[in-house]
Write an enzyme that holds these catalytic residues in place. Structure first.
Site, PDB file in Angstrom:
ATOM      1  N   ASP A 161     -18.305  38.064  18.143  1.00  0.00           N
ATOM      2  CA  ASP A 161     -17.681  37.417  19.280  1.00  0.00           C
ATOM      3  C   ASP A 161     -16.400  36.740  18.776  1.00  0.00           C
ATOM      4  O   ASP A 161     -16.106  36.702  17.577  1.00  0.00           O
ATOM      5  CB  ASP A 161     -18.654  36.424  19.946  1.00  0.00           C
ATOM      6  CG  ASP A 161     -18.301  36.200  21.402  1.00  0.00           C
ATOM      7  OD1 ASP A 161     -19.191  35.821  22.188  1.00  0.00           O
ATOM      8  OD2 ASP A 161     -17.127  36.416  21.759  1.00  0.00           O
TER       9      ASP A 161
HETATM   10  C1  GLC Z   1     -15.803  35.468  24.692  1.00  0.00           C
HETATM   11  C2  GLC Z   1     -17.245  35.752  25.096  1.00  0.00           C
HETATM   12  C3  GLC Z   1     -17.643  37.186  24.987  1.00  0.00           C
HETATM   13  C4  GLC Z   1     -16.467  38.056  25.338  1.00  0.00           C
HETATM   14  C5  GLC Z   1     -15.410  37.863  24.254  1.00  0.00           C
HETATM   15  C6  GLC Z   1     -14.158  38.677  24.518  1.00  0.00           C
HETATM   16  O1  GLC Z   1     -15.751  34.340  23.891  1.00  0.00           O
HETATM   17  O2  GLC Z   1     -18.239  34.988  24.429  1.00  0.00           O
HETATM   18  O3  GLC Z   1     -18.758  37.396  25.864  1.00  0.00           O
HETATM   19  O4  GLC Z   1     -16.867  39.424  25.395  1.00  0.00           O
HETATM   20  O5  GLC Z   1     -15.071  36.501  24.075  1.00  0.00           O
HETATM   21  O6  GLC Z   1     -13.532  38.248  25.676  1.00  0.00           O
END
Ligand code: GLC
Length: 739
Positions: A285
């Site tokens: 993440d």
């Molecule tokens: C965010 C979220 C994740 C998402 C990623 C990209 O922090 O936690 O669910 O897919 O970043 O946007």
């Protein structure tokens, strides 16, 4: 002679075995081997690097210079960039201006639609309709792929039992089984049968793992659960997503058993790769490798990168940790070249499976984009999905449906005219301007004849109650009042935890004063989490939970309010009476002192009931159903068990309707304690007025299995209760004994 032939066959066989992957043919696998043989270590690390573009921001940092990084082969994946033409230009740089011309993969959070927005996933789960959930994901993929995207960061499959957590809106609620069937539907919808289909995208099971168990419902907070809870509650939907063929996993921000997921070898290698045999790649993440420093498990970025790479992370989202450190760490033998090659191979396999090496611009066609986004049939599907997501929580004296001949209708609240709030969080390229508000949906349904009066009432948040008198005056003159209440869409989603889950602001006071007029009050809720409705439930004649219903939400709500369709949704998550009951969910344990009001020394509160306000699986409709006495037969052999269960369900009302017939089990005695109920099957049953149907279920040993005392998975002989009904309090019971 024979020996040399045998050796040749063996070598060929090994080569062929070596070249096997579910994502590629042997020829493609060889092409990957040949390509990797040409790649420098820096170019390999580039494939393990994912950067955001500057078109959208979904995390704490942005980066300049990602075009230059593409050009120098130092990034192999871009997210938050979309449209066919914008992505074509970035793809062109990668394919035509870099040394090896390896295509980029483009990812985006297409969670519940790309431009045509469907109900938030929690709302979609309230439909319990896996067929439509899969179709909704297929449409989302079609639109995303037409907009230059290859990869969606969805489905979010985190089981969530804490309404304070803002991301409950993004999953399928509190139940493992419902979470599993929704995970499978969503993966199949996004990926279809073949990633080479230019209208599919590779999906991403997130957030691995147990992100929904954050302490106190506070986003990013510590997760401290047993291995048993991890494996019995939080992992199953991920395993189902894997079995459905998901191509990528995303690590979660949280720690699990003291080790952040992005550095957790037990999760990413022991379980995901070695136990489950995952084939695909693991992305972190947003900067979650970097965040292992504040977690306090590494002292610096170099150590963070080393821990993540060796734990099994293949791609670093936005952190630039691999980008800055991995070449040196391989040179210093802190991370093996073999580990890097494994990661790069998995990433290149997915790019091959998407057809990007055949034609890197196949997703960048302006005509496809024009013809396949926000089409009439997509909008119609979104309206149907929204209708199915609505849950009727209360309907005294059949207040609903309202007659379309109603003369004077008052519609109250800023959420009634909000288009933006129909979208909910994670709405990708969804636009408020494309949405039909609740008021517009009502006006469209009633046509010019009806007198629909709108008043703002009170704001969603804040202490301003000055609008109540005017709203009350309008209610006094109306035949009915519809109050659209709840939360702004920004009050759920990521980084949006709340300690108070009552209606915010002065909305409850408004509803109580409207009720005092004696005019029927219908509360329509727009919210991304369960709310504690205790202080308004007695002041509403009807309550319709609408979540954030998406692009066509206003029309869908009107379809239900005026009876063109009957509501059929069932809660995928418990609605507490108060935040003090949290965590509260239907499949709790019985404890050694179960509630007994006659005995002080039993498990209860001094100031609140143990029961929720509205239980998991609950939802009303415009007719009634009765359930007969279930019957069960057990067929058991040495190595198999089949329990056949049947029950008569009758539509005892005057209208056709849908019932979600739910089957729960209780294992009365186990080598570890078992929940008082566990959902194991359900069927959507459509019945005409007066119609009766015998509904049949079949359970196997797998359905009765759990992690036994020795942590082995399996069934134990003994007595089981089977409950069938229309919510998790189902009382129709039949008992069986398994030898
Ligand atoms: C965010 C979220 C994740 C998402 C990623 C990209 O922090 O936690 O669910 O897919 O970043 O946007």
């Amino acid at each position: 002679m024979y020996k040399s032939i045998l050796i040749l066959l063996l070598v060929l066989g090994i080569h062929t075995l070596e070249a096997q992957s579910r994502w590629t043919t042997a020829a493609e696998e060889k092409a990957i081997t040949d390509l990797m043989a040409q790649m420098t270590l820096a170019e390999k690390v580039g494939q393990m690097t994912l950067f955001t573009s500057d078109w959208d921001q979904t995390g704490p940092t942005l980066r300049e210079g990602y075009r230059e990084d593409i050009k120098t082969g130092k990034v192999g994946a871009i997210f938050n960039a979309h449209t066919a033409d914008y992505n074509r230009e970035l793809q062109r740089i990668s394919v035509e201006e870099t040394r090896l011309g390896i295509p980029l993969i483009f990812g985006y959070d297409v969670v519940h639609g790309y431009r045509t927005i469907f109900p938030i996933p929690l709302g979609e789960a309230a439909s319990w309709n896996v067929v439509s959930a899969q179709e909704n994901a297929r449409i989302a993929a079609r639109e995303a792929a037409s907009a230059g995207l290859h990869w969606t960061f969805a489905p979010m499959v985190d089981v969530a039992r804490d309404a304070r957590w803002g991301r409950v809106m993004e999953g399928a609620g509190e139940d493992v089984y419902l979470g599993q069937v929704m995970a499978r539907a969503r993966v199949k919808g996004f990926q279809g049968d073949d990633l080479a289909d230019p209208f599919t995208v590779v999906a991403c099971a997130k957030h691995f793992a147990a992100y929904g168990a954050a302490q106190a419902g506070r986003d990013y907070h510590t997760v401290d659960i047993s291995e048993r809870s991890l494996r019995e509650i939080y992992l199953p939907p991920f395993k189902t997503a894997l079995d459905a063929g998901v191509g990528t996993f995303m690590t979660s921000f949280n720690e699990v058993d003291g080790v952040p997921a992005s550095g957790n070898h037990h999760l990413l290698t022991d379980i995901l790769r070695n136990e489950w045999g995952f084939e695909g790649f693991v992305v972190t993440d947003y900067t979650s490798i970097n965040e292992m420093i504040p977690h306090g498990i590494v002292a610096n970025e170099a150590e963070a990168g080393e821990l993540a790479a060796n734990a099994g992370v293949d791609m670093d989202m936005q952190g630039a940790i691999y980008y800055n450190n991995l070449v040196d760490q391989v040179a210093n033998d802190l991370v093996s070249l073999e580990r890097v090659d494994e990661a790069v191979r998995e990433i290149l396999r997915i790019k091959y499976a998407l057809g990007l090496f055949d034609d890197p611009y196949r997703y960048n066609d302006l005509e496809r984009q024009r013809d396949n986004i926000f089409t009439a049939d997509h909008i119609a599907a979104a309206r149907a999905a929204a209708r199915e997501s609505l849950v009727l929580l209360k309907n005294d004296q059949q207040t609903l449906p309202l007659a379309k001949t109603i003369k004077k209708l008052a519609v109250i609240g800023p959420l009634a005219i909000s288009q933006e709030d129909m979208l909910g969080a994670w709405h990708a390229d969804g636009r408020g301007a494309n949405c039909v508000s609740v008021l517009s949906g009502i006006q469209e349904a009633l046509g010019k004849g009806a007198a629909v009066t709108y008043l703002p009432g009170v704001p969603v948040v804040g202490d301003d109650a000055t609008g109540i008198p005017a709203a009350v005056a309008a209610a006094k003159l109306a035949d009915a009042v519809i109050v659209v209440a709840g939360e702004n869409w920004t009050m759920s989603g990521e980084a949006a935890s709340r300690t108070d889950i009552n209606l915010p602001g002065r909305q409850a006071e408004l509803i109580r004063q409207l009720h005092a007029t004696g005019t029927p009050v219908i509360v329509v809720l727009l919210n991304g989490r369960p709310l504690a409705l205790t202080d308004i439930v007695d002041y509403a004649d009807a309550i319709l939970e609408a979540w954030y219903p998406g692009t066509a939400g206003g029309q869908a709500i009107a379809d239900i309010v005026f009876g063109d369709y009957a509501p059929a949704g069932k809660l995928p998550i418990t609605f507490p009476r108060s935040v003090g009951q949290i965590p509260i969910y239907y499949n709790m344990k019985n404890t050694g002192r179960p509630l007994d009001f006659a005995n002080k020394y039993t498990s209860k509160y001094l100031d609140e009931s143990n029961d929720p306000l509205f239980p998991f699986g609950f939802g009303l409709t415009y007719t009634t159903f009765s359930f007969g006495t279930p019957e069960a037969t057990v067929e058991q052999s040495r190595d198999s068990v089949t329990i056949s269960v049947s029950i008569d369900v009758t539509n005892t009302g005057k209208r056709a309707g849908r019932e979600v017939v739910q089957l729960y089990i209780r294992d009365l005695v186990g080598s570890v304690t078992r929940p008082v109920r566990e959902l194991k099957a359900f069927q959507l049953v459509d019945l005409a007025a007066g119609e009766r149907q015998t509904v049949q279920f079949s359970l196997t040993a797998e359905d009765l299995s759990f992690l036994r005392r020795d942590m082995s998975w399996g069934m134990e002989p003994g007595a089981f209760d089977i409950f069938i009904g229309n919510d998790s309090r189902a009382t129709q019971r039949v008992s069986v004994v398994i030898e």
